[in-house]
Motif scaffolding. Structure first.
Motif: not given
Length: 302
Positions: A70-86
């Motif tokens: 799934t798209p990232e939401t908690v990765h320390p080195n990546k921004p929140i990615q589209p559809f990650g929160p969903e």
């Protein structure tokens, strides 16, 4: 005549019911055998869409869902990615705290971080696949022998892709910048953005074999320390196709790994990587480039 018709109808209905009952009995037998392989657990926390904490057998385990990403939401080195929160919200809404679930192990039980690799069943449905149905995950991290549902998952993903659901509503989803280094599923990506810079061949990471006919390439770490391959890639020059190493993938000191393509029913090791079920290498000649995280060519074979 009417009596004959009614008798025939009753006979056909009876035959139909018998067939259904026989099939149902066989399914029940199979279900009993299958259920015995599952582990009962209770949801204790949701880390993100594909990482779940479950309590079972007297302890809490972190489960990384197999074959999906799934798209990232908690990765320390990546921004929140589209559809990650969903994806995270869907996981929290479906796998509420205290929810009873069942855990299915494939072959290899854990990843290098110690997380349990598993399929998660909730109310008779496979949660890994539910994410794909909603377009909240892609098929990823296909590492044999943990490939029990890979064909089924790819069919589900393709349906979501065709319908443009979730992540598949984004144009060229698998090629966008925030997915760099993560293309580890059965998807051939064209090398549209790479223009490698030739560097000196002094890396400890080297291509040791390229077998065009058997569709594999081996890479060795000759150093005495482990090598993080994040950002590294292998390029098929002739076909202009690229394999990106998974984030945080490590080649241990002195270790040789193999990247396979084509038919993976040939018996690959669990430590090997799998590119795609399609044939990548041109048997008439196809150099391979090993490209580091700085976009430098560190080795060429073929």
């Amino acid at each position: 005549m009417r009596i004959l018709y009614i008798s025939l109808l009753i006979f056909l209905v009876g035959c139909s019911n018998t067939y259904t009952l026989e099939n149902q009995q066989n399914e029940n037998i199979n279900n009993i055998e299958f259920q015995q392989q599952l582990i009962n657990g209770t949801i204790t926390d949701i880390v993100d869409g594909d990482t779940i904490k479950v309590q079972f057998e007297g302890k809490e385990e972190t489960i990384r869902l197999l074959l999906v990403d799934t798209p990232e939401t908690v990765h320390p080195n990546k921004p929140i990615q589209p559809f990650g929160p969903e994806a995270s919200k869907f996981a929290k809404d479906t796998l509420t705290l205290g929810k009873k679930v069942q855990i299915e192990i494939d072959v290899s039980e854990r990843d290098k971080y110690g997380r349990l690799l598993a399929y998660l069943w909730v109310e008779g449905k496979l949660f890994n696949e539910m994410l794909l149905e909603k377009g909240l995950a892609r098929v990823a991290y296909i590492y044999p022998p943990n490939v029990k549902y890979v064909d089924q998952f790819q069919e589900t993903q393709e349906k979501a892709r065709q319908e443009g659901i979730g992540i598949w509503s984004l144009e060229d989803y698998v090629k966008v910048d925030w997915l760099d280094g993560d293309v580890t599923f059965n998807e051939v990506t064209e090398n549209e953005s790479i223009d490698p810079v030739t560097t000196e061949n002094n890396s400890y990471i080297q291509i040791t074999e390229l077998n065009l006919e058997e569709e594999y390439i081996t890479i060795k770490n000759s150093d005495n320390t482990d090598m993080d391959m994040t950002g590294w890639s292998v390029l098929s020059v002739q076909g202009d196709q690229r394999f990106d190493f998974p984030d945080s993938y490590t080649i241990k000191a002195g270790e040789t790994i193999t990247i396979w393509s084509g038919d993976f029913s040939r018996g690959v090791w669990s430590s090997d990587l799998y590119w795609t079920e399609k044939n990548i290498w041109n048997n008439n000649g196809d150099p391979a480039q090993l490209i580091d995280a700085n976009n430098g060519i560190v080795d060429i074979e073929g």
